[in-house]
Design a protein around this motif. Structure first.
Motif, mmCIF file in Angstrom:
data_model
loop_
_atom_site.group_PDB
_atom_site.id
_atom_site.type_symbol
_atom_site.label_atom_id
_atom_site.label_comp_id
_atom_site.label_asym_id
_atom_site.label_seq_id
_atom_site.Cartn_x
_atom_site.Cartn_y
_atom_site.Cartn_z
ATOM 1 N N ARG A 138 1.926 6.251 -7.126
ATOM 2 C CA ARG A 138 0.846 7.107 -7.636
ATOM 3 C C ARG A 138 1.306 8.562 -7.673
ATOM 4 N N LYS A 139 2.024 8.956 -6.634
ATOM 5 C CA LYS A 139 2.530 10.326 -6.578
ATOM 6 C C LYS A 139 3.532 10.562 -7.708
ATOM 7 N N TYR A 177 -7.463 7.039 -13.630
ATOM 8 C CA TYR A 177 -7.240 6.370 -12.347
ATOM 9 C C TYR A 177 -8.515 5.743 -11.782
ATOM 10 N N ALA A 197 0.837 -1.211 0.000
ATOM 11 C CA ALA A 197 0.000 0.000 0.000
ATOM 12 C C ALA A 197 0.866 1.253 0.000
ATOM 13 N N GLU A 198 1.949 1.224 0.782
ATOM 14 C CA GLU A 198 2.853 2.386 0.828
ATOM 15 C C GLU A 198 3.521 2.609 -0.519
ATOM 16 N N GLU A 205 1.136 3.948 -3.056
ATOM 17 C CA GLU A 205 0.867 5.363 -2.780
ATOM 18 C C GLU A 205 1.998 6.240 -3.323
ATOM 19 N N TYR A 206 3.225 5.794 -3.099
ATOM 20 C CA TYR A 206 4.375 6.567 -3.569
ATOM 21 C C TYR A 206 4.433 6.588 -5.095
#
Length: 813
Positions: free
Chosen positions: A109-110, A121, A102-103, A106-107
């Motif tokens: 995606r950024k 998305y 998940a982390e 998230e990174y």
RNA sequence: GCCGGGGUGGCGAAAUUGGUAGACGCGCGGGACUUAAAAUCCCGUAGUAGCAAUACUGUGCGGGUUCGAUUCCCGCCCCCGGCACCA
């Protein structure tokens, strides 16, 4: 004069695009559809490196171009998030894969947002989410119902010290990468998909716009070969038959009379039954050794052949000859029948083996047309080509191709042989003794046996609370989770146990492209309407390393689903392009080498547009290259200069000096369009630079500014959107259409010709387009420098290529 | 070993069907602007000779076909990727 501020501008547009939902694809839209797909990334600890950008940015530029051409473009993104690295990371650092994945996502995606692609998305897929793997399990069940999923024993890499199963990539030089202990093999009952049943169908590539290289690689991987299966009856030294027999596969039935011994693979099921007592010890030793060898060691080049005699013999079905049966590890159990007839005179491996163990070598094929040639050489070297038969009673003189058919036909009459097609391709092993994967949806009931989970009970959830450190019995960590293992039989309701292995991540990725258009649908894996409209994928972009695995698996699953009536197309990817590999100092980037280059600092310093364009400008997309940032300044300057050109005061386009600028613009439109179509982004950018260099001298008219901005939009999306706003365009430039060139503007009144003498350039000539050949030739002769080379020499020939050149051929005196 | 892709300036590279080799960019040299530097702009930049016009050489190496070859053919060397005892 305002300076262009990439970071600020890019963030501004990324937010506006997002707020406006500009890239959310309305699947119902009436415009023609275009499904533009790039292979989804694995969210490991590496985050996105420049290799991803090198891959994603041109793919996005292509999608933007197609959008501007008027297509309704679906450009989705997702994460291939099950798999080994997350599990290993968990074992090492104690962070649960759910958390680390998940982390990482998230990174990433950024990072992706900062690249500014037009990903939708809303239709994202994450393969490790229950909403996704529910359908992966559903796919498994469809194959199971069709008899295409089955269980059989298969060896896994086994580290006796760690007491754990190892993936191929965890084995280094036959040793466990963690403890360096020697890796052996262990047999486990595992699940397979019958991809071999589709071998013939997979060889059909009609209608696919794929690189020839990829098709060739897949064909070699599938490895179709036509040959014969021949049955040898076993016997003792005197020829008394034991009642057992062994089938061999050969592509060279024409050499059957030259078979002087027979070889079984050490894993062959008959090996322990047929040997004589005095050979038992030798054989057991040898099998034990072979089992310890990894595939890699066993197939090492130039390896000395080894083997043992079984004490048993076999009868050659064509001439009744009694020949010894050996065991050797150069014969592989998983190819053909796991047994070969050895013809040392005409096969190099058999020859090496026969030399070592002093077995007879009998020549039965001679080079065609040269009777007797090679007679004495056969003791030194195998003759492996086709030729004419000798020492083959009843077939002497026949050529190899005919003899293969005739000999097999004769055997077939006696039920001792037949023509068969064999493939190198092996069935797809999908079981993994791992935690971080989709559970295989099968339960085992004492009464009912193997029972599939009911579709309405999917997903079989992967339990979160599991100790996934290596356990020692070779079973999946899920085996330790009682609440998972113990369940009820879907058939009889009695006590049952779940399958504890999980699926190969290639299963997850073998159908994800089908899911994107239906990502919002929680009733079906892929809904009829969207699938019918949006698939197959129009453009698929990804690395060539996936030629034989992922791309083959995806085609296979697609074909199965097609046969089952879920989808109405055979092939998943209409057009395929591979990007080249980006290396660092010549080496593949990898975390272990510590040479991974992150895009983040470049984006921060130069902005996404500059970084993207620099990657595209480096060279041809399909070539890749070695990474260095030396030239990025050039793109930075280009972007700034382009910004200045558009924001400067408009030129008056009725001015006579403006004509050449207008012409250059239309030339650029033609060139850029053609280059993008071919994925030649490097030369497209070069053409824009060339245009810019000329245009800064005159400036651009108001209407031509709009053309130029649209022309650069797919390559520098943020810059173009900003400039489009500046010149008063309606949001968004990506809905403003693609510029078209006017053929009329490209026409020139005069032509430039080169003048050659004996093939060497000696002058140039500008002439009116309508000028006659004679006139051109005569004025060419008048050029001073040309005169020098043809004067006083015999003129043999005058060549005139209209619009290109005049070439004089003279005799040197 | 087999299959596939390559080898072009100091560097990344470009060159429809054989027809001006080196577009475009980096770097480098020179100049302008500036007190100075950075940034920017202008000029030059394959090698050799020449003030120049121009000539000769030059696309891994050796041959060939052709008026003309980076491009086509034959032989070889090197690099990268894939597969590798497939009977």
């Amino acid at each position: 004069m305002n300076k262009y501020e990439p970071r600020k501008t890019e963030q501004k547009w990324q937010k506006k695009w997002h707020d406006a939902g500009l890239y959310e694809c309305n699947l119902e839209d009436k415009k023609p559809k275009y499904y533009n797909l790039v292979m989804f990334p694995y969210p490991s600890g590496d985050k996105l490196h420049i290799g991803h950008w090198y891959n994603f940015a041109p793919s996005d530029s292509w999608g933007r171009y197609m959008r501007m051409k008027g297509y309704n473009v679906l450009e989705p993104m997702g994460y291939d998030s099950f798999g080994l690295p997350a599990e290993n990371y968990a074992i090492k650092k104690g962070v649960h894969p759910t958390v680390s994945i998940a982390e990482n996502i998230e990174y990433m995606r950024k990072q992706l947002r900062e690249m500014g692609p037009m990903y939708d998305y809303e239709k994202e897929v994450v393969t490790s989410s229950p909403e996704y793997y529910r359908w992966t399990q559903w796919v498994f069940l469809q194959l199971y119902k069709k008899g295409l999923a089955y269980r059989k024993n298969a060896p896994v890499n086994w580290c006796p010290s760690c007491q754990t199963v190892l993936a191929n990539e965890q084995v280094e030089d036959g040793q466990c990468e963690r403890c360096k202990h020697e890796v052996t093999k262990k047999d486990l009952t595992q699940w397979f998909f019958r991809i071999r049943d589709y071998a013939e169908k997979l060889l059909d590539y009609s209608g696919l716009d794929w690189p020839a290289k990829t098709i060739l690689m897949q064909k070699n991987w599938i490895g179709r070969s036509e040959g014969s299966e021949i049955v040898f009856e076993l016997c003792d030294k005197e020829g008394a038959k034991s009642g057992e027999s062994v089938a061999v596969f050969t592509t060279r039935a024409d050499t059957l009379f030259g078979a002087t011994y027979m070889v079984l693979a050490p894993e062959h099921p008959l090996v322990l039954e047929i040997n004589t007592k005095d050979q038992m010890e030798n054989i057991k030793d040898y099998i034990e050794k072979a089992r310890k060898e990894t595939d890699i060691a066993r197939s090492a080049e130039g390896r000395e052949k080894t083997g043992v005699f079984t004490g048993t013999y076999a009868v050659n079905p064509v001439n009744g000859e009694v020949i010894p049966v050996w065991i050797a590890d150069y014969v592989l159990m998983h190819y053909g029948t796991g047994a070969v007839m050895a013809v040392p005179a005409h096969d190099e491996r058999d020859f090496d083996f026969a030399k070592k163990y002093d077995l007879p070598i009998r020549e039965v094929i001679k080079p065609a047309g040269k009777a007797g040639a090679g007679q004495n050489k056969i003791a030194e070297q195998a003759f492996t080509d086709d030729g004419a038969l000798v020492n083959s009673k009843g077939f002497d003189g026949m050529d190899s191709a005919e003899a293969r058919k005739k000999i097999t036909a004769k055997l077939e009459k006696d039920k001792k042989g037949k023509l068969v097609v064999n493939y190198k391709l092996r069935d797809w092993l999908v079981s993994r003794q791992r935690y971080w994967g989709a559970p295989i949806p099968i339960v085992y009931c004492k009464k009912c046996g193997e029972v599939p989970v009911l579709e309405e009970n999917l997903p079989v959830l992967l339990p979160a609370d599991v100790d996934f450190t290596p356990k020692g019995d070779g079973k999946s960590p899920l085996n330790t989770c009682e609440s998972f293992v113990n369940t009820d039989c879907p058939k009889c309701g009695g006590k049952a146990e779940r399958e504890v292995d999980t699926m190969d991540t290639f299963v997850d990725s073998s159908w994800y492209f089908l899911r994107y258009p239906s990502a919002k649908n929680d009733k079906e894996a892929f809904d009829k309407k969207n699938t019918k409209k949006w698939l197959p994928v129009d453009m698929y972009i990804g690395g060539p390393e996936h030629a034989c695995m992922h791309l083959l698996y995806a085609r296979f699953i697609n074909m199965v689903l097609n046969d089952l009536g879920f989808i109405d197309f055979k092939e998943p990817f209409k057009r395929l392009i591979h990007q080249g590999m980006i290396t660092k100092d010549g080496a593949k980037m990898s975390k272990t080498k510590g040479n991974v280059v992150s895009p983040d600092s470049f984006v921060e310093k130069y902005g996404s547009d500059v970084f993207r364009m620099y990657l595209m400008f480096m060279g041809p997309f399909t070539d890749g290259g070695d990474w260095n940032d030396k030239g990025i300044t050039g793109i930075m300057r280009f972007v700034e200069r382009f910004y200045q050109l558009i924001t400067a005061e408009a030129a008056a386009d009725d001015d006579k000096t403006y004509e050449s600028t207008k012409r250059a613009l239309h030339k650029a439109i033609k060139k850029v369009t053609g280059d993008i179509e071919l994925f030649h982004f490097n030369t497209a950018i070069a053409a824009l630079m060339e245009f810019l260099n000329g245009a800064v001298k005159t400036g651009l008219s108001k209407e031509d500014k709009a053309e130029a901005v649209r022309l650069i939009a797919p390559l520098a999306p943020h810059l173009a959107e900003e400039l489009w706003e500046t010149i008063g365009g309606k949001f968004s430039v990506f809905d403003a259409g693609w510029p078209e060139f006017e053929e009329k503007l490209l026409e020139e009144d005069t032509i430039k010709l080169i003048i050659q003498v004996n093939g060497k350039l000696r002058g140039q000539l500008e002439a009116d387009k309508s000028e006659s050949k004679e006139k051109i030739i005569s004025s060419a002769k008048e050029i001073e420098n040309v005169k020098r080379f043809i004067e006083d020499k015999e003129l043999i020939k005058e060549i005139y290529v209209p619009g290109k050149l005049v070439s004089f051929v003279v005799k040197e005196s």
